[in-house]
Design a protein around this motif. Structure first.
Motif, short mmCIF file in Angstrom:
data_model
loop_
_atom_site.label_atom_id
_atom_site.label_comp_id
_atom_site.label_asym_id
_atom_site.label_seq_id
_atom_site.Cartn_x
_atom_site.Cartn_y
_atom_site.Cartn_z
N GLU A 155 0.84 -1.21 0.00
CA GLU A 155 0.00 0.00 0.00
C GLU A 155 0.87 1.25 0.00
O GLU A 155 0.64 2.19 -0.76
N GLN B 279 -5.07 -1.42 -4.70
CA GLN B 279 -5.54 -2.43 -3.74
C GLN B 279 -5.96 -3.73 -4.41
O GLN B 279 -5.77 -4.81 -3.85
N HIS C 245 -10.41 -8.42 -2.60
CA HIS C 245 -10.20 -6.98 -2.58
C HIS C 245 -10.83 -6.31 -1.35
O HIS C 245 -10.23 -5.44 -0.72
N ARG D 201 -9.06 -3.93 1.65
CA ARG D 201 -9.52 -2.59 2.07
C ARG D 201 -9.71 -2.54 3.58
O ARG D 201 -9.27 -1.60 4.24
N ILE E 179 -6.28 -2.78 5.43
CA ILE E 179 -5.48 -1.55 5.34
C ILE E 179 -5.97 -0.54 6.37
O ILE E 179 -5.17 0.08 7.06
#
Length: 159
Positions: A121, A127, A138, A142, A145
């Motif tokens: 990242e 992403q 995915h 998200r 992160i």
């Protein structure tokens, strides 16, 4: 294009990304990061003929980098790879360098998979591509992160 010229182009385009990722895994240890980057590109050279093009070549190289660094960390598990600042040099180190070192120490505390996610990242990898490199979906990337950033924020404040 000859294999040598093709490799040189791949190397030139990807070395800066690989060295930054290695630095992240190895807590800023430049010498070891350079060794790991060299290992990565030896593997790229050896297996370039096997690259099928199912993904972006940079994604393939990121995967090799992640695996190479994790393998090195497993080998050196009992040795400390943390950045140490000698007390007599502490006054010479700028605040930004201290924050940078602190961030590396905090990243170093993350699990191997979370470390991979946040370093990719920070590298600016999309992403969706991070999800492909790590092998998770995915939406999970998200969520992770967001959680990792919160965790790092708390860690840096407590250093």
């Amino acid at each position: 294009m000859s294999k040598k010229l093709k490799f040189q182009k791949i190397y030139d385009e990807n070395y800066p990304k690989v060295i930054r990722l290695c630095l992240g895994y190895l807590s800023g240890n430049e010498a070891l990061a350079q060794d790991m980057a060299q290992e990565v590109f030896i593997k790229v050279w050896q297996y370039l003929k096997d690259f099928r093009g199912d993904s972006n070549i940079s994604t393939w190289i990121y995967r090799i980098t992640v695996n190479t660094c994790l393998q090195e960390l497993r080998k050196k598990k009992n040795k400390s790879l943390k950045i140490e600042i000698a007390s007599n040099e502490a006054s010479e180190v700028s605040e930004i360098e201290n924050q940078f070192a602190s961030m590396y120490r905090c990243i170093d505390k993350l699990s191997a998979e979370n470390k991979s996610i946040i370093l990719l990242e920070l590298e600016g990898l999309p992403q969706k591509e991070i999800a492909e490199v790590i092998g998770i979906n995915h939406s999970a990337v998200r969520t992770r992160i967001h959680r990792i950033k919160d965790q790092l924020s708390k860690c840096v404040k407590n250093e």
